[in-house]
Design a protein around this motif. Sequence first.
Motif, PDB file in Angstrom:
ATOM      1  N   UNK A  70      -8.115   9.982  -1.658  1.00 28.58           N
ATOM      2  CA  UNK A  70      -7.233   9.089  -0.929  1.00 28.58           C
ATOM      3  C   UNK A  70      -7.099   9.517   0.515  1.00 28.58           C
ATOM      4  N   UNK A  71      -7.065   8.561   1.435  1.00 30.65           N
ATOM      5  CA  UNK A  71      -6.827   8.878   2.830  1.00 30.65           C
ATOM      6  C   UNK A  71      -5.384   8.597   3.156  1.00 30.65           C
ATOM      7  N   UNK A  72      -4.455   9.392   2.660  1.00 31.07           N
ATOM      8  CA  UNK A  72      -3.034   9.147   2.814  1.00 31.07           C
ATOM      9  C   UNK A  72      -2.564   9.384   4.234  1.00 31.07           C
ATOM     10  N   UNK A  73      -1.380   8.877   4.552  1.00 32.28           N
ATOM     11  CA  UNK A  73      -0.788   9.130   5.843  1.00 32.28           C
ATOM     12  C   UNK A  73       0.150  10.310   5.721  1.00 32.28           C
ATOM     13  N   UNK A  74       0.117  11.197   6.699  1.00 34.21           N
ATOM     14  CA  UNK A  74       0.930  12.399   6.635  1.00 34.21           C
ATOM     15  C   UNK A  74       2.372  12.102   6.979  1.00 34.21           C
TER      16      UNK A  74
ATOM     17  N   UNK B 200      10.619   2.332   4.866  1.00 27.48           N
ATOM     18  CA  UNK B 200       9.302   1.955   4.381  1.00 27.48           C
ATOM     19  C   UNK B 200       8.359   3.135   4.554  1.00 27.48           C
ATOM     20  N   UNK B 201       7.664   3.526   3.499  1.00 30.23           N
ATOM     21  CA  UNK B 201       6.638   4.557   3.557  1.00 30.23           C
ATOM     22  C   UNK B 201       5.327   3.946   3.099  1.00 30.23           C
ATOM     23  N   UNK B 202       4.246   4.319   3.767  1.00 27.24           N
ATOM     24  CA  UNK B 202       2.951   3.709   3.479  1.00 27.24           C
ATOM     25  C   UNK B 202       1.901   4.775   3.228  1.00 27.24           C
ATOM     26  N   UNK B 203       1.129   4.591   2.169  1.00 26.54           N
ATOM     27  CA  UNK B 203       0.021   5.472   1.807  1.00 26.54           C
ATOM     28  C   UNK B 203      -1.235   4.616   1.674  1.00 26.54           C
ATOM     29  N   UNK B 204      -2.359   5.120   2.148  1.00 24.65           N
ATOM     30  CA  UNK B 204      -3.601   4.347   2.107  1.00 24.65           C
ATOM     31  C   UNK B 204      -4.687   5.092   1.349  1.00 24.65           C
ATOM     32  N   UNK B 205      -5.437   4.350   0.555  1.00 25.66           N
ATOM     33  CA  UNK B 205      -6.626   4.868  -0.114  1.00 25.66           C
ATOM     34  C   UNK B 205      -7.770   3.950   0.281  1.00 25.66           C
ATOM     35  N   UNK B 206      -8.752   4.498   0.970  1.00 27.07           N
ATOM     36  CA  UNK B 206      -9.819   3.666   1.515  1.00 27.07           C
ATOM     37  C   UNK B 206     -11.128   3.898   0.776  1.00 27.07           C
ATOM     38  N   UNK B 207     -12.158   3.150   1.194  1.00 26.01           N
ATOM     39  CA  UNK B 207     -13.498   3.339   0.646  1.00 26.01           C
ATOM     40  C   UNK B 207     -13.660   2.845  -0.768  1.00 26.01           C
ATOM     41  N   UNK B 208     -13.032   1.713  -1.109  1.00 20.07           N
ATOM     42  CA  UNK B 208     -13.093   1.211  -2.478  1.00 20.07           C
ATOM     43  C   UNK B 208     -13.908  -0.082  -2.608  1.00 20.07           C
TER      44      UNK B 208
ATOM     45  N   UNK C 271     -11.387  -3.662   0.937  1.00 26.96           N
ATOM     46  CA  UNK C 271     -11.857  -2.513   0.180  1.00 26.96           C
ATOM     47  C   UNK C 271     -10.920  -1.327   0.177  1.00 26.96           C
ATOM     48  N   UNK C 272      -9.626  -1.563   0.448  1.00 25.22           N
ATOM     49  CA  UNK C 272      -8.668  -0.460   0.471  1.00 25.22           C
ATOM     50  C   UNK C 272      -7.497  -0.759  -0.451  1.00 25.22           C
ATOM     51  N   UNK C 273      -6.750   0.305  -0.760  1.00 26.16           N
ATOM     52  CA  UNK C 273      -5.481   0.161  -1.461  1.00 26.16           C
ATOM     53  C   UNK C 273      -4.380   0.616  -0.523  1.00 26.16           C
TER      54      UNK C 273
END
Length: 273
Positions: A234-238, A218-226, A201-203
Amino acid sequence: MSTIRTVGRSAGVLGAVGAVVLVATPATADNHTATVSVLHGVPGTPVDVYANGERLIDDFQPGTLTDPLELPGGSYDLALYPADAADDSGDPLLSADGVDVPAGANATVVAHLTEGGEPALTPFVNETGSVPAGQARVTVRHVAAAPAVDVRAGGEPVIQGLTNPNEETLTVPAGTVNADVVLAGTDTVAIGPADLSLTEGSTTIVYAWGSEDAGFELAVQSISGQQSAPSGVPGGTAGLADESGLPLPVGAAVVAGLALAGAGAVRMARASR
């Protein structure tokens, strides 16, 4: 492993680019605001970020991703200057003027290098639609000074000929995927192999940035609750740089359909030095 694939191969632009750092507060986008994150992917070039003539980010370091920002819809001028430039004097490294920021948009704006090593500013629209039960969505964005690549999962190509500044998306079963990146049309490994954990359920958005001389990151960003229709937050990483030391292609095994959308005309200008 069954996959649902969305592909995009366009360097289109999004009007949200001009709004990247106007409000440094957690984003809760509604029908009056946009949600925007900013990634600095130009190696060795700290910058100061200005919007509408005001300095909004001081000494923005490469490999940094801002938290999602809540921005009022409107029109903005954006400029990136070398860090510690005196009051936005001189020519900007990159600029985008008179840019419309559409309310309700969810976007990430990336300062990065083109395949040929020139600085560029590319906005991406982030997918926030629901993900089927038991599935996860992964987007890989090629924003590195590197030629076309193929992405392999378990040794088999799942993406072919991905070029800068494009992206692709796959919806796959949640779990762990082992992937590597090879030069397009070859078995020559450029990065990897490495494992990527995909939460149901995340991107997960993976950015390949950098250059051969400076190194690829490598950079990672997360979007949760989908799991169901999301709120668009979006719940991105700082912190962008991958602290685990995993190689660039980690996320490249599953990539998300290019969500670039022309919600406004963005003019990008590279300063002469």
